[in-house]
Design a protein around this motif. Sequence first.
Motif, PDB file in Angstrom:
ATOM      1  N   ARG A   1      21.439  22.374  60.137  1.00  0.00           N
ATOM      2  CA  ARG A   1      22.710  22.858  60.698  1.00  0.00           C
ATOM      3  C   ARG A   1      22.583  23.125  62.200  1.00  0.00           C
ATOM      4  O   ARG A   1      23.454  22.759  62.987  1.00  0.00           O
ATOM      5  N   LEU A   2      21.477  23.756  62.584  1.00  0.00           N
ATOM      6  CA  LEU A   2      21.285  24.062  64.001  1.00  0.00           C
ATOM      7  C   LEU A   2      21.048  22.801  64.826  1.00  0.00           C
ATOM      8  O   LEU A   2      21.480  22.720  65.976  1.00  0.00           O
ATOM      9  N   THR A   3      20.381  21.830  64.250  1.00  0.00           N
ATOM     10  CA  THR A   3      20.156  20.569  64.961  1.00  0.00           C
ATOM     11  C   THR A   3      21.484  19.856  65.223  1.00  0.00           C
ATOM     12  O   THR A   3      21.730  19.383  66.333  1.00  0.00           O
ATOM     13  N   VAL A   4      22.333  19.806  64.213  1.00  0.00           N
ATOM     14  CA  VAL A   4      23.639  19.157  64.371  1.00  0.00           C
ATOM     15  C   VAL A   4      24.486  19.907  65.403  1.00  0.00           C
ATOM     16  O   VAL A   4      25.111  19.290  66.276  1.00  0.00           O
ATOM     17  N   ALA A   5      24.501  21.227  65.331  1.00  0.00           N
ATOM     18  CA  ALA A   5      25.272  22.017  66.294  1.00  0.00           C
ATOM     19  C   ALA A   5      24.730  21.836  67.709  1.00  0.00           C
ATOM     20  O   ALA A   5      25.505  21.759  68.671  1.00  0.00           O
ATOM     21  N   ASN A   6      23.413  21.760  67.845  1.00  0.00           N
ATOM     22  CA  ASN A   6      22.798  21.540  69.156  1.00  0.00           C
ATOM     23  C   ASN A   6      23.217  20.186  69.729  1.00  0.00           C
ATOM     24  O   ASN A   6      23.528  20.080  70.917  1.00  0.00           O
ATOM     25  N   GLU A   7      23.221  19.167  68.909  1.00  0.00           N
ATOM     26  CA  GLU A   7      23.642  17.838  69.369  1.00  0.00           C
ATOM     27  C   GLU A   7      25.113  17.842  69.769  1.00  0.00           C
ATOM     28  O   GLU A   7      25.497  17.198  70.746  1.00  0.00           O
ATOM     29  N   GLY A   8      25.938  18.570  69.029  1.00  0.00           N
ATOM     30  CA  GLY A   8      27.350  18.682  69.389  1.00  0.00           C
ATOM     31  C   GLY A   8      27.543  19.368  70.731  1.00  0.00           C
ATOM     32  O   GLY A   8      28.345  18.930  71.553  1.00  0.00           O
ATOM     33  N   ALA A   9      26.796  20.439  70.955  1.00  0.00           N
ATOM     34  CA  ALA A   9      26.880  21.148  72.237  1.00  0.00           C
ATOM     35  C   ALA A   9      26.413  20.246  73.373  1.00  0.00           C
ATOM     36  O   ALA A   9      27.001  20.248  74.461  1.00  0.00           O
ATOM     37  N   ALA A  10      25.378  19.458  73.126  1.00  0.00           N
ATOM     38  CA  ALA A  10      24.889  18.538  74.157  1.00  0.00           C
ATOM     39  C   ALA A  10      25.939  17.471  74.473  1.00  0.00           C
ATOM     40  O   ALA A  10      26.132  17.100  75.637  1.00  0.00           O
ATOM     41  N   ALA A  11      26.633  16.985  73.440  1.00  0.00           N
ATOM     42  CA  ALA A  11      27.677  15.983  73.653  1.00  0.00           C
ATOM     43  C   ALA A  11      28.832  16.564  74.476  1.00  0.00           C
ATOM     44  O   ALA A  11      29.380  15.891  75.359  1.00  0.00           O
ATOM     45  N   LEU A  12      29.202  17.802  74.191  1.00  0.00           N
ATOM     46  CA  LEU A  12      30.264  18.449  74.979  1.00  0.00           C
ATOM     47  C   LEU A  12      29.854  18.589  76.434  1.00  0.00           C
ATOM     48  O   LEU A  12      30.649  18.365  77.345  1.00  0.00           O
ATOM     49  N   SER A  13      28.607  18.962  76.657  1.00  0.00           N
ATOM     50  CA  SER A  13      28.101  19.109  78.020  1.00  0.00           C
ATOM     51  C   SER A  13      28.116  17.768  78.744  1.00  0.00           C
ATOM     52  O   SER A  13      28.510  17.682  79.916  1.00  0.00           O
ATOM     53  N   LEU A  14      27.697  16.727  78.054  1.00  0.00           N
ATOM     54  CA  LEU A  14      27.689  15.389  78.640  1.00  0.00           C
ATOM     55  C   LEU A  14      29.109  14.942  78.983  1.00  0.00           C
ATOM     56  O   LEU A  14      29.351  14.387  80.058  1.00  0.00           O
TER      57      LEU A  14
END
Length: 82
Positions: free
Chosen positions: A30-43
């Motif tokens: 769950r944390l890995t998926v959320a981290n990737e989502g946050a990274a995508a938003l930042s990008l």
Amino acid sequence: MGSDSGWTQLLDLARRVVPERPALLPALGRLTVANEGAAALSLRSTYRALLGQPLGVEGSIGKTTVADLAQPLGDLCLDLLG
């Protein structure tokens, strides 16, 4: 979410601990998926800024996402450390 090196260190620790304690795997996922989502938003936010476009809601959503992840991430780190 945080520095990439910190996330890499967490994943390295998880690789050593999770085989012995597989119950931690769902939280890690769950944390890995959320981290990737946050990274995508930042990008996306960076890309819009580079194009000279006005910033959208992704900055606010990203901040909220990272803030919401702090407690579960800390809990997982403590669980991984035993």
